[in-house]
Scaffold this motif. Structure first.
Motif, PDB file in Angstrom:
ATOM      1  N   THR A  73      22.217  55.577  56.479  1.00  0.00           N
ATOM      2  CA  THR A  73      22.903  56.769  55.989  1.00  0.00           C
ATOM      3  C   THR A  73      23.515  56.524  54.613  1.00  0.00           C
ATOM      4  OG1 THR A  73      24.909  56.104  57.190  1.00  0.00           O
ATOM      5  CG2 THR A  73      23.417  57.645  58.294  1.00  0.00           C
ATOM      6  N   TYR A  74      23.255  55.352  54.049  1.00  0.00           N
ATOM      7  CA  TYR A  74      23.793  54.999  52.739  1.00  0.00           C
ATOM      8  C   TYR A  74      22.717  55.012  51.652  1.00  0.00           C
ATOM      9  CZ  TYR A  74      28.217  53.846  54.870  1.00  0.00           C
ATOM     10  OH  TYR A  74      29.417  53.923  55.543  1.00  0.00           O
ATOM     11  N   ARG A  75      21.561  55.545  51.965  1.00  0.00           N
ATOM     12  CA  ARG A  75      20.520  55.736  50.957  1.00  0.00           C
ATOM     13  C   ARG A  75      19.918  57.120  51.175  1.00  0.00           C
ATOM     14  NH1 ARG A  75      15.890  51.364  51.851  1.00  0.00           N
ATOM     15  NH2 ARG A  75      14.753  52.848  50.536  1.00  0.00           N
ATOM     16  N   SER A  76      19.765  57.870  50.135  1.00  0.00           N
ATOM     17  CA  SER A  76      19.370  59.273  50.243  1.00  0.00           C
ATOM     18  C   SER A  76      17.913  59.463  50.615  1.00  0.00           C
ATOM     19  CB  SER A  76      19.649  59.993  48.922  1.00  0.00           C
ATOM     20  OG  SER A  76      18.917  59.399  47.856  1.00  0.00           O
ATOM     21  N   ASP A  77      17.087  58.400  50.483  1.00  0.00           N
ATOM     22  CA  ASP A  77      15.661  58.546  50.748  1.00  0.00           C
ATOM     23  C   ASP A  77      15.254  58.075  52.141  1.00  0.00           C
ATOM     24  OD1 ASP A  77      16.149  55.855  50.274  1.00  0.00           O
ATOM     25  OD2 ASP A  77      14.232  55.529  49.237  1.00  0.00           O
ATOM     26  N   SER A  78      16.212  57.663  52.977  1.00  0.00           N
ATOM     27  CA  SER A  78      15.840  57.221  54.329  1.00  0.00           C
ATOM     28  C   SER A  78      15.421  58.432  55.162  1.00  0.00           C
ATOM     29  CB  SER A  78      17.001  56.507  55.014  1.00  0.00           C
ATOM     30  OG  SER A  78      18.034  57.424  55.362  1.00  0.00           O
ATOM     31  N   ASP A  79      14.695  58.180  56.231  1.00  0.00           N
ATOM     32  CA  ASP A  79      14.238  59.275  57.099  1.00  0.00           C
ATOM     33  C   ASP A  79      15.419  60.056  57.665  1.00  0.00           C
ATOM     34  OD1 ASP A  79      11.290  58.898  57.125  1.00  0.00           O
ATOM     35  OD2 ASP A  79      11.804  56.967  57.987  1.00  0.00           O
ATOM     36  N   ILE A  80      16.433  59.335  58.144  1.00  0.00           N
ATOM     37  CA  ILE A  80      17.552  60.038  58.768  1.00  0.00           C
ATOM     38  C   ILE A  80      18.420  60.728  57.729  1.00  0.00           C
ATOM     39  CG2 ILE A  80      19.278  58.201  58.817  1.00  0.00           C
ATOM     40  CD1 ILE A  80      18.318  60.712  61.624  1.00  0.00           C
ATOM     41  N   ALA A  81      18.530  60.176  56.525  1.00  0.00           N
ATOM     42  CA  ALA A  81      19.308  60.835  55.474  1.00  0.00           C
ATOM     43  C   ALA A  81      18.641  62.152  55.075  1.00  0.00           C
ATOM     44  CB  ALA A  81      19.458  59.919  54.268  1.00  0.00           C
ATOM     45  N   ARG A  82      17.328  62.163  54.983  1.00  0.00           N
ATOM     46  CA  ARG A  82      16.627  63.400  54.650  1.00  0.00           C
ATOM     47  C   ARG A  82      16.804  64.436  55.752  1.00  0.00           C
ATOM     48  NH1 ARG A  82      11.625  63.200  54.701  1.00  0.00           N
ATOM     49  NH2 ARG A  82      11.211  61.068  55.442  1.00  0.00           N
ATOM     50  N   PHE A  83      16.793  63.994  57.005  1.00  0.00           N
ATOM     51  CA  PHE A  83      17.044  64.918  58.110  1.00  0.00           C
ATOM     52  C   PHE A  83      18.468  65.466  58.041  1.00  0.00           C
ATOM     53  CE2 PHE A  83      18.698  65.688  62.394  1.00  0.00           C
ATOM     54  CZ  PHE A  83      17.797  66.636  62.858  1.00  0.00           C
ATOM     55  N   ASN A  84      19.420  64.607  57.733  1.00  0.00           N
ATOM     56  CA  ASN A  84      20.814  65.036  57.672  1.00  0.00           C
ATOM     57  C   ASN A  84      21.055  66.072  56.579  1.00  0.00           C
ATOM     58  OD1 ASN A  84      21.447  63.342  59.781  1.00  0.00           O
ATOM     59  ND2 ASN A  84      22.337  61.747  58.494  1.00  0.00           N
ATOM     60  N   GLN A  85      20.227  66.054  55.549  1.00  0.00           N
ATOM     61  CA  GLN A  85      20.373  67.009  54.456  1.00  0.00           C
ATOM     62  C   GLN A  85      19.807  68.387  54.786  1.00  0.00           C
ATOM     63  OE1 GLN A  85      18.366  64.885  51.309  1.00  0.00           O
ATOM     64  NE2 GLN A  85      19.832  63.179  51.407  1.00  0.00           N
ATOM     65  N   LEU A  86      19.050  68.494  55.880  1.00  0.00           N
ATOM     66  CA  LEU A  86      18.455  69.777  56.254  1.00  0.00           C
ATOM     67  C   LEU A  86      19.518  70.738  56.762  1.00  0.00           C
ATOM     68  CD1 LEU A  86      15.269  68.650  58.241  1.00  0.00           C
ATOM     69  CD2 LEU A  86      15.360  69.522  55.900  1.00  0.00           C
ATOM     70  N   PRO A  87      19.333  72.025  56.533  1.00  0.00           N
ATOM     71  CA  PRO A  87      20.241  73.016  57.127  1.00  0.00           C
ATOM     72  C   PRO A  87      19.934  73.208  58.608  1.00  0.00           C
ATOM     73  CG  PRO A  87      18.500  74.119  55.911  1.00  0.00           C
ATOM     74  CD  PRO A  87      18.310  72.648  55.675  1.00  0.00           C
ATOM     75  N   ALA A  88      20.681  74.080  59.256  1.00  0.00           N
ATOM     76  CA  ALA A  88      20.468  74.367  60.672  1.00  0.00           C
ATOM     77  C   ALA A  88      19.098  75.010  60.904  1.00  0.00           C
ATOM     78  CB  ALA A  88      21.568  75.286  61.178  1.00  0.00           C
ATOM     79  N   ASN A  89      18.609  74.843  62.123  1.00  0.00           N
ATOM     80  CA  ASN A  89      17.348  75.454  62.566  1.00  0.00           C
ATOM     81  C   ASN A  89      16.146  74.954  61.780  1.00  0.00           C
ATOM     82  OD1 ASN A  89      18.676  77.231  64.499  1.00  0.00           O
ATOM     83  ND2 ASN A  89      19.406  78.371  62.710  1.00  0.00           N
ATOM     84  N   ARG A  90      16.137  73.653  61.522  1.00  0.00           N
ATOM     85  CA  ARG A  90      15.008  73.020  60.849  1.00  0.00           C
ATOM     86  C   ARG A  90      14.565  71.797  61.644  1.00  0.00           C
ATOM     87  NH1 ARG A  90      14.732  74.102  55.334  1.00  0.00           N
ATOM     88  NH2 ARG A  90      12.839  72.818  55.353  1.00  0.00           N
ATOM     89  N   CYS A  91      13.317  71.378  61.419  1.00  0.00           N
ATOM     90  CA  CYS A  91      12.741  70.208  62.082  1.00  0.00           C
ATOM     91  C   CYS A  91      12.136  69.280  61.032  1.00  0.00           C
ATOM     92  CB  CYS A  91      11.653  70.617  63.081  1.00  0.00           C
ATOM     93  SG  CYS A  91      12.202  71.678  64.444  1.00  0.00           S
ATOM     94  N   GLN A  92      11.980  68.015  61.405  1.00  0.00           N
ATOM     95  CA  GLN A  92      11.362  67.035  60.513  1.00  0.00           C
ATOM     96  C   GLN A  92      10.595  66.027  61.347  1.00  0.00           C
ATOM     97  OE1 GLN A  92      13.844  65.319  57.321  1.00  0.00           O
ATOM     98  NE2 GLN A  92      13.067  63.299  57.910  1.00  0.00           N
ATOM     99  N   ASN A  93       9.383  65.695  60.891  1.00  0.00           N
ATOM    100  CA  ASN A  93       8.622  64.633  61.542  1.00  0.00           C
ATOM    101  C   ASN A  93       9.377  63.314  61.405  1.00  0.00           C
ATOM    102  OD1 ASN A  93       6.414  66.146  62.423  1.00  0.00           O
ATOM    103  ND2 ASN A  93       5.378  65.982  60.447  1.00  0.00           N
ATOM    104  N   MET A  94       9.411  62.558  62.502  1.00  0.00           N
ATOM    105  CA  MET A  94      10.172  61.315  62.509  1.00  0.00           C
ATOM    106  C   MET A  94       9.340  60.178  63.087  1.00  0.00           C
ATOM    107  SD  MET A  94      13.217  61.431  61.268  1.00  0.00           S
ATOM    108  CE  MET A  94      14.680  62.446  60.977  1.00  0.00           C
TER     109      MET A  94
END
Length: 341
Positions: A73-94
Motif C-alpha cells: 500500500t506504499y507504492r501506487s503501482d501495486s495491484d492492491i493500490a490500484r484497486f484501492n484507488q477505484l471508486p465504488a461499484n468497480r471490479c479489477q482482475n487480481m
C-alpha cells in the motif's frame, strides 16, 4: 522495495549461535536484505547437493518482489493500490494470492465478529497511522462517521478472478502479507531440498529442522519495552510459524490518553485495553500473522477465550499495575513445551 509493512512490530528475537562447518560437512548459511520497509533473513543448513546461498537468495527475493508488487500500500503501482484507488461499484482482475488473502481476511473477520478487518486503511489514515496519514490526532466524530462508511469486509466481493467493491473501501494486507511471504519462502526452500531452515520477514518467521549441531532453532519472545529488546522467554521451534503483534511501539498520546495503531473495525477506533502483545505459534506463518493481530484486537479476555475455544497457540503479555503479567494458552504450551499459567 517500497514500505509494505512500515508499521510492523518486532516482537521476536532470533537466537542463533554462530557455527562453523561440522564434521559431517554441514554448514549454516545466512543471507538477508531489505524488504517491505524492513528486513528479511534466511538461515539454512547446507550439505552436499544443496544450492549455494546466492542461488537461494535469488529465489527468495523473487517471492518478496512479487508480494511487494501485488500487496504494497506504499507504492501506487501495486495491484492492491490500484484497486484501492477505484471508486465504488468497480471490479479489477487480481492475481490468485490477493484473492487468497482476501478470503483469509473474510474468515478472520467473521470469526472475530467484525473486529478484525482488512479494510481499515481509511481509519489508519484518519488517525495518523496509515500511508496517507497527515498527523496523529483524535478525529472529530463527523470525520470518523464519514470514514466508517468506507470500512467493512462486507463491501468486498470475489467474482471469478476479479475483486469487486460496492463502496470506496481500501484493502490493507499489513496484518497477513508478511506471514504469507514467509510461508511462500519456506515452501520454496523445501522445494529446493532444504529441510533445515529459519526464514524471517519483518519479524514474522517459520523454522523447521535443526541447526548443524543438531540443536533446535531457538526464538526469544520479546518483553514489551520501548527502550530496548529484552527476552521474556525462549522457545524451540520446529515446523511452525511464529508471529507477535503488539501496540507498545506505535502509538500517540492526546489528552492524557494513549491511542495505539491497532484498530477494532466495529468501533472505528484504536483498541483500549491492557493487552500489550500476543505471540501466536501455528503451522502456517500466514495464520500466525493474522491470528496474532486478531487476538490483540480482541484484548486480554475476549482474545484469551477465543484462543482457548479455537485451540490456538497464544502467549499473552498484559499490562498490570506492577509491570506485565503473562498468560500461556494450552495449545501454546503444548506446541512450545511451555507450562500454562
Amino acid at each position: 522495495m517500497q514500505d509494505l509493512l512500515k508499521w510492523r512490530l518486532y516482537g521476536l528475537v532470533i537466537l542463533i549461535v554462530a557455527l562453523s562447518a561440522c564434521d559431517n560437512g554441514d554448514s549454516l548459511e545466512t543471507f538477508g536484505g531489505p524488504t517491505m520497509g524492513s528486513t528479511y533473513s534466511v538461515k539454512y543448513v547446507r550439505h552436499a547437493g544443496l544450492p549455494a546461498p546466492a542461488q537461494v537468495q535469488v529465489e527468495v527475493e523473487k517471492i518478496l518482489a512479487e508480494v511487494d508488487q501485488q500487496m504494497s500500500t506504499y507504492r501506487s503501482d501495486s495491484d492492491i493500490a490500484r484497486f484501492n484507488q477505484l471508486p465504488a461499484n468497480r471490479c479489477q482482475n487480481m492475481p490468485a494470492p490477493i484473492l487468497e488473502l482476501v478470503r483469509v481476511g473474510e474468515q478472520l473477520s467473521e470469526q472475530s465478529e467484525g473486529s478484525y478487518d482488512l479494510t481499515v486503511e481509511p481509519l489508519l489514515d484518519l488517525w495518523g497511522f496509515g500511508p496517507q496519514a497527515r498527523e496523529e490526532k483524535v478525529p472529530t466524530a463527523e470525520a470518523l462517521a464519514q470514514v466508517r462508511q468506507r470500512v467493512g469486509h462486507a463491501h468486498l466481493r470475489i467474482d471469478g478472478d476479479q475483486l469487486c467493491k460496492d463502496a470506496a473501501v481500501e484493502v490493507d494486507f499489513n496484518s497477513i502479507a508478511a506471514g504469507y511471504a514467509v510461508d511462500r519462502i519456506a515452501a520454496r526452500l523445501e522445494a529446493l531440498g532444504i529441510g533445515n531452515y529459519l526464514a524471517e520477514a519483518t519479524g514474522e518467521l517459520k523454522a523447521a529442522g535443526k541447526k548443524p549441531d543438531g540443536s533446535p532453532w531457538r526464538i526469544a519472545l520479546e518483553e514489551p519495552r520501548d527502550d530496548q529488546q529484552v527476552a521474556e522467554r525462549i522457545i524451540a521451534v520446529d515446523g511452525y510459524g511464529l508471529s507477535t503483534s503488539g501496540d507498545y511501539r506505535n502509538f500517540f498520546e492526546q489528552g492524557g490518553q494513549r491511542y495505539s495503531h491497532t484498530f477494532d473495525a466495529r468501533t472505528g477506533a484504536p483498541v483500549a485495553h491492557a493487552l500489550a502483545s500476543v505471540t501466536v505459534i501455528h503451522p502456517s506463518a500466514l495464520m500466525a500473522d493474522g491470528l496474532s493481530t486478531l487476538l490483540l484486537i480482541l484484548g486480554p479476555e475476549r482474545g484469551w477465550d477465543y484462543a482457548e475455544k479455537h485451540d490456538i497457540g497464544a502467549f499473552f503479555v498484559i499490562r498490570a499495575d506492577t509491570g506485565f503479567v503473562t498468560r500461556t494458552s494450552h495449545a501454546f504450551a503444548r506446541l512450545s513445551g511451555e507450562k500454562t499459567e
